[in-house]
Design an enzyme around this catalytic site. Structure first.
Site, PDB file in Angstrom:
ATOM      1  N   ASP A 183       0.849  -1.188   0.000  1.00  0.00           N
ATOM      2  CA  ASP A 183       0.000   0.000   0.000  1.00  0.00           C
ATOM      3  C   ASP A 183       0.882   1.234   0.000  1.00  0.00           C
ATOM      4  O   ASP A 183       2.009   1.208   0.525  1.00  0.00           O
ATOM      5  CB  ASP A 183      -0.924   0.019   1.219  1.00  0.00           C
ATOM      6  N   GLU A 211       0.750   5.767   0.377  1.00  0.00           N
ATOM      7  CA  GLU A 211       0.030   7.011   0.624  1.00  0.00           C
ATOM      8  C   GLU A 211       0.677   8.081  -0.242  1.00  0.00           C
ATOM      9  O   GLU A 211       1.907   8.106  -0.401  1.00  0.00           O
ATOM     10  CB  GLU A 211       0.093   7.408   2.098  1.00  0.00           C
ATOM     11  N   GLU A 244      -5.434  19.280   3.588  1.00  0.00           N
ATOM     12  CA  GLU A 244      -5.549  19.212   5.039  1.00  0.00           C
ATOM     13  C   GLU A 244      -5.613  17.786   5.543  1.00  0.00           C
ATOM     14  O   GLU A 244      -5.230  17.495   6.676  1.00  0.00           O
ATOM     15  CB  GLU A 244      -6.786  19.982   5.496  1.00  0.00           C
ATOM     16  N   HIS A 275      -3.440  13.281   9.061  1.00  0.00           N
ATOM     17  CA  HIS A 275      -2.804  11.971   9.133  1.00  0.00           C
ATOM     18  C   HIS A 275      -1.417  12.034   9.754  1.00  0.00           C
ATOM     19  O   HIS A 275      -0.795  10.996   9.971  1.00  0.00           O
ATOM     20  CB  HIS A 275      -2.691  11.357   7.735  1.00  0.00           C
ATOM     21  N   HIS A 286      -5.440   6.691   7.940  1.00  0.00           N
ATOM     22  CA  HIS A 286      -4.779   5.889   6.912  1.00  0.00           C
ATOM     23  C   HIS A 286      -3.298   5.765   7.241  1.00  0.00           C
ATOM     24  O   HIS A 286      -2.661   6.706   7.703  1.00  0.00           O
ATOM     25  CB  HIS A 286      -4.962   6.532   5.537  1.00  0.00           C
ATOM     26  N   ASP A 330      -2.555  -0.479   6.628  1.00  0.00           N
ATOM     27  CA  ASP A 330      -3.482  -0.883   5.572  1.00  0.00           C
ATOM     28  C   ASP A 330      -3.005  -2.141   4.853  1.00  0.00           C
ATOM     29  O   ASP A 330      -3.814  -2.993   4.462  1.00  0.00           O
ATOM     30  CB  ASP A 330      -3.668   0.254   4.560  1.00  0.00           C
TER      31      ASP A 330
END
Length: 228
Positions: free
Chosen positions: A7, A9, A52, A57, A150, A155
């Site tokens: 995964d 981000e 934002e 996060h 997240h 994840d």
């Protein structure tokens, strides 16, 4: 068989518009079972992030400022995944970003065929039903209460559990494999049962044997019990 559940981000949705990867998380599976070996890296995206959501996060500018750039970790990432099958939810998104970063570094890109998309599997198995990671956790009863924010590694760990459910549980072959996985150097001796030195005595009583013989005598001549 080695697989890597992966995964990422990112700062947005399109690397060609300047968006970058800010976190990669990956979990190693061997024979569909987690080995405990993981890869996790925060990355300095080298750009201002006005979104934002990423500040919430904890992946804002201040947090990422001292993290390595992708150019510093790209080869180590490729070394970790190797040529293993990559298990990704919405694989097109992650592979698009990873290949953009690798291209900018002049490193080999990940073949699309190396990725297995769990989103596509879920939509095929449950057409018309929600197929997000959270929705699949609810369907399979997987605890994702820690997923309040997240995070790529969290994840990927949750996705590993979802993936195993999608393919039939933790033992998709129902442990019917006859050949265990072996590695070079293993000293394995094939086991075979030895014949009994003496046959086991019959458990039939004389009365039962006589009743059986009488029953067989009344059958036609081509039945199994009367063939020599």
């Amino acid at each position: 068989m080695r697989e890597v559940v992966l995964d990422t981000e990112t700062t947005g949705f399109d690397p060609e518009s300047g968006d970058r990867i800010v976190e990669i998380g990956a979990v190693e599976l061997m024979g569909h079972m987690a080995t405990g070996k993981t890869y996790h890296q925060y990355i300095n995206p080298e750009r201002f992030m006005p979104d934002e959501a990423f500040q919430v996060h904890g992946l804002g500018d201040d947090f990422l400022r001292d993290k390595p750039k992708f150019a510093q970790i790209g080869q180590a990432f490729l070394d970790f995944i190797g040529d293993s099958k990559l298990i990704i939810h919405n694989a097109a998104f992650d592979i698009k970003f990873l290949n953009a970063e690798l291209k900018w570094m002049g490193l080999p890109q990940i073949p699309w065929a190396q990725a297995l998309d769990t989103l596509a599997i879920a939509r095929s198995r449950f057409p018309g039903s929600p197929a997000s990671l959270d929705a699949l956790c609810r369907r399979f009863g997987i605890d994702n209460t820690s997923r309040t924010l997240h995070g790529a590694l969290l994840d990927s760990e949750i996705l590993a559990e979802v993936y195993l459910e999608l393919i039939g549980g933790r033992q998709p072959d129902f442990a019917l494999s006859t050949q265990p996985e072996r590695r070079e150097g293993d000293n394995v001796t094939e086991w075979a049962p030895r014949p009994r030195p003496n046959p086991l005595p019959s458990l039939l009583t004389e009365k039962e044997a006589a009743a059986h013989a009488e029953f067989v005598s009344k059958l036609s001549g081509d039945v199994l019990w009367r063939q020599n």
